[in-house]
Design an enzyme around this catalytic site. Structure first.
Site, PDB file in Angstrom:
ATOM      1  N   ARG A 125     -10.429  -6.255 -12.911  1.00 19.77           N
ATOM      2  CA  ARG A 125     -11.281  -7.079 -11.734  1.00 19.77           C
ATOM      3  C   ARG A 125     -12.513  -6.300 -11.524  1.00 19.77           C
ATOM      4  O   ARG A 125     -12.510  -5.386 -10.656  1.00 19.77           O
ATOM      5  CB  ARG A 125     -10.198  -7.496 -10.690  1.00 19.77           C
ATOM      6  CG  ARG A 125      -9.136  -8.168 -11.268  1.00 19.77           C
ATOM      7  CD  ARG A 125      -8.014  -8.313 -10.369  1.00 19.77           C
ATOM      8  NE  ARG A 125      -7.502  -7.005 -10.136  1.00 19.77           N
ATOM      9  CZ  ARG A 125      -6.631  -6.611  -9.203  1.00 19.77           C
ATOM     10  NH1 ARG A 125      -5.887  -7.618  -8.348  1.00 19.77           N
ATOM     11  NH2 ARG A 125      -5.968  -5.513  -9.149  1.00 19.77           N
ATOM     12  N   ASN A 141       2.250  -4.214  -5.993  1.00 18.74           N
ATOM     13  CA  ASN A 141       2.225  -5.519  -5.398  1.00 18.74           C
ATOM     14  C   ASN A 141       3.730  -6.374  -5.941  1.00 18.74           C
ATOM     15  O   ASN A 141       3.914  -6.358  -6.944  1.00 18.74           O
ATOM     16  CB  ASN A 141       1.031  -6.401  -5.930  1.00 18.74           C
ATOM     17  CG  ASN A 141      -0.316  -5.680  -5.523  1.00 18.74           C
ATOM     18  OD1 ASN A 141      -0.781  -6.282  -4.514  1.00 18.74           O
ATOM     19  ND2 ASN A 141      -0.742  -4.995  -6.415  1.00 18.74           N
ATOM     20  N   ASP A 190      -1.863  -2.012  -9.264  1.00 18.30           N
ATOM     21  CA  ASP A 190      -3.405  -2.045  -9.216  1.00 18.30           C
ATOM     22  C   ASP A 190      -3.836  -0.590  -9.537  1.00 18.30           C
ATOM     23  O   ASP A 190      -3.119   0.605  -8.767  1.00 18.30           O
ATOM     24  CB  ASP A 190      -3.901  -2.287  -7.709  1.00 18.30           C
ATOM     25  CG  ASP A 190      -3.642  -3.771  -7.598  1.00 18.30           C
ATOM     26  OD1 ASP A 190      -3.354  -4.451  -8.523  1.00 18.30           O
ATOM     27  OD2 ASP A 190      -3.998  -4.158  -6.308  1.00 18.30           O
ATOM     28  N   ARG A 236     -15.701  -4.280  -4.089  1.00 16.27           N
ATOM     29  CA  ARG A 236     -14.274  -4.542  -4.091  1.00 16.27           C
ATOM     30  C   ARG A 236     -14.445  -5.526  -5.469  1.00 16.27           C
ATOM     31  O   ARG A 236     -15.159  -6.317  -5.820  1.00 16.27           O
ATOM     32  CB  ARG A 236     -13.832  -5.501  -3.048  1.00 16.27           C
ATOM     33  CG  ARG A 236     -13.967  -4.953  -1.735  1.00 16.27           C
ATOM     34  CD  ARG A 236     -13.539  -5.715  -0.745  1.00 16.27           C
ATOM     35  NE  ARG A 236     -14.614  -6.628  -0.327  1.00 16.27           N
ATOM     36  CZ  ARG A 236     -14.658  -7.582   0.315  1.00 16.27           C
ATOM     37  NH1 ARG A 236     -13.649  -7.843   1.149  1.00 16.27           N
ATOM     38  NH2 ARG A 236     -15.581  -8.472   0.237  1.00 16.27           N
ATOM     39  N   GLU A 292      -1.952   0.459  -5.741  1.00 12.59           N
ATOM     40  CA  GLU A 292      -1.160  -0.394  -4.776  1.00 12.59           C
ATOM     41  C   GLU A 292      -0.056  -0.707  -5.878  1.00 12.59           C
ATOM     42  O   GLU A 292      -0.143  -0.959  -7.281  1.00 12.59           O
ATOM     43  CB  GLU A 292      -1.819  -1.739  -4.376  1.00 12.59           C
ATOM     44  CG  GLU A 292      -2.783  -1.567  -3.295  1.00 12.59           C
ATOM     45  CD  GLU A 292      -3.447  -2.848  -2.864  1.00 12.59           C
ATOM     46  OE1 GLU A 292      -2.621  -3.601  -2.900  1.00 12.59           O
ATOM     47  OE2 GLU A 292      -4.489  -2.583  -2.050  1.00 12.59           O
ATOM     48  N   LYS A 314      -8.381   0.890   4.804  1.00 14.15           N
ATOM     49  CA  LYS A 314      -8.097  -0.353   4.749  1.00 14.15           C
ATOM     50  C   LYS A 314      -6.707  -0.532   5.451  1.00 14.15           C
ATOM     51  O   LYS A 314      -6.154   0.604   5.738  1.00 14.15           O
ATOM     52  CB  LYS A 314      -7.424  -0.872   3.196  1.00 14.15           C
ATOM     53  CG  LYS A 314      -6.929   0.109   2.259  1.00 14.15           C
ATOM     54  CD  LYS A 314      -6.948  -0.435   0.701  1.00 14.15           C
ATOM     55  CE  LYS A 314      -6.166   0.405  -0.038  1.00 14.15           C
ATOM     56  NZ  LYS A 314      -6.020  -0.002  -1.473  1.00 14.15           N
ATOM     57  N   ARG A 355      -5.128  -4.791 -12.988  1.00 14.89           N
ATOM     58  CA  ARG A 355      -3.929  -5.240 -12.795  1.00 14.89           C
ATOM     59  C   ARG A 355      -2.800  -5.351 -13.675  1.00 14.89           C
ATOM     60  O   ARG A 355      -3.209  -5.768 -14.625  1.00 14.89           O
ATOM     61  CB  ARG A 355      -4.260  -6.606 -12.157  1.00 14.89           C
ATOM     62  CG  ARG A 355      -2.600  -7.262 -12.080  1.00 14.89           C
ATOM     63  CD  ARG A 355      -1.651  -7.063 -11.133  1.00 14.89           C
ATOM     64  NE  ARG A 355      -2.315  -6.657  -9.845  1.00 14.89           N
ATOM     65  CZ  ARG A 355      -2.534  -7.592  -8.641  1.00 14.89           C
ATOM     66  NH1 ARG A 355      -1.981  -8.688  -8.965  1.00 14.89           N
ATOM     67  NH2 ARG A 355      -2.661  -7.373  -7.465  1.00 14.89           N
ATOM     68  N   LYS A 385       0.839  -1.211   0.022  1.00 17.93           N
ATOM     69  CA  LYS A 385      -0.203  -0.138   0.202  1.00 17.93           C
ATOM     70  C   LYS A 385       0.818   1.450   0.149  1.00 17.93           C
ATOM     71  O   LYS A 385       0.689   2.317  -0.719  1.00 17.93           O
ATOM     72  CB  LYS A 385      -0.698   0.049   1.209  1.00 17.93           C
ATOM     73  CG  LYS A 385      -2.168  -0.694   1.045  1.00 17.93           C
ATOM     74  CD  LYS A 385      -1.918  -2.196   0.966  1.00 17.93           C
ATOM     75  CE  LYS A 385      -3.244  -2.840   1.044  1.00 17.93           C
ATOM     76  NZ  LYS A 385      -2.928  -4.466   0.810  1.00 17.93           N
TER      77      LYS A 385
END
Length: 317
Positions: free
Chosen positions: A225, A283, A273, A233, A281, A161, A210, A126
């Site tokens: 997504r 990842n 993301d 979400r 984000e 979050k 993504r 994050k």
């Protein structure tokens, strides 16, 4: 030249091979003639200053009824000629961090670690996005519930979050005046922990994209997504639907901001993301979506990754 591919992952017997990016990497490595070694979960250790792993020879196949076979267990000293795929899922807890420290010893002995263990320690997924503030929506990271609450009120709606979650777990959408806002913030901060608040992006209805980076370069397609039903979400683990799309100009611009730093730090396989026009984000632990994008567009993303790995392992001219 065949390489020794040592994989650190969650138990291989419990993966879903149709969606598992680590499995795609193992299939590609085997196809290229590399030797596979599976590390017993919790099997990394240090002995007299040397990094070791409890390993078994591994073979894999595209068969949902039986996708792997293991040979006899032995202790392996990690060093020159080894490529270690560090693919264990979060949480990035003490055990995870200690494993990365062992892998740094292996790296210093000559092994290639994918992704670089120092980067795994440095890049909270994050917080890492906030190293590129021009790419991000308004965001606050704080331990102070009052500050976080004021942020929600300032922006009308926000996503809240924790810093250590994955798969959409413990993510809340809250609006100014939400009667549950105080308890959400208490739950996330636990009285003293950091939590992240980000302006709610209504573009999430079109998907949380993504974008995969291989050695700093973006794959040409992303997986959007898309939230389903009454869920906000988009995470696949939260029931989101995956839809492949070509990268937009803005997606490529974001990748161009992040990619060179990831490559410099030895982060060979990274997932960005992106919601709408904003990075949310970065990842680095165990990014996914290889299998979905390969299937939709006839790609071989693991092949791109192993091209980069083999280039780094090639003897200097």
């Amino acid at each position: 030249m065949p390489l020794d591919i040592v994989v650190v992952m969650d138990p291989i017997g419990s993966i879903k091979i149709a969606k598992d990016s680590t499995f795609a990497m193992l299939l590609e490595a085997q196809r290229r003639g590399h030797r596979l070694h599976y590390v017993r979960p919790g099997g990394l250790s240090l002995r007299d200053g040397r990094a070791e792993a409890a390993v078994a020879p591994l073979s894999v196949r595209e068969d949902p009824k039986g996708w792997y076979e293991l040979g006899a267990w032995s202790q392996r000293v990690l060093g020159p000629g080894d490529v270690v795929l560090m693919r264990k899922d979060p949480p990035v807890d003490d055990n995870y961090l200690h494993d990365t420290q062992i892998l740094t010893v292996a790296q210093n002995a000559g092994a290639l670690i994918v992704n670089d263990p120092q980067g795994l320690r440095d890049y909270n997924e994050k917080l890492a996005a906030l190293l590129f503030p021009s790419c991000c929506p308004p965001t606050l990271v704080s331990r102070d519930p009052a500050e976080l609450k004021a942020f929600v009120h300032a922006h009308g709606q926000a996503v809240l979050k924790p810093l250590d979650g994955m798969g959409g777990r413990s993510i809340f959408r809250a609006a100014a005046g939400d009667p549950n806002l105080n308890v959400i913030l208490e739950t996330l901060t636990g009285g003293h922990g950091l939590a992240l608040a980000q302006r709610y992006l209504p573009e999430i209805r079109d998907g949380d994209k993504r974008i995969l980076l291989v050695d700093g370069e973006p794959v040409d397609y992303c997986l959007a997504r898309i939230p389903q039903g009454d869920e906000f979400r988009g995470n696949l683990a939260a029931g989101g639907r995956g839809e492949g799309r070509p990268l937009s100009e803005r997606d490529r611009w974001i990748a161009a901001q992040v990619g060179p730093e990831m490559r410099r730090r030895g982060m060979l396989f990274v997932g960005l993301d992106v919601i709408g026009d904003y990075l949310t984000e970065v990842n680095v632990t165990s990014p996914t979506c290889i299998r979905e994008l390969d299937a939709q567009f006839g790609l071989n993303i693991a092949g791109q990754l192993f091209d980069a790995i083999e280039a780094r392992m090639a003897p200097a001219a």
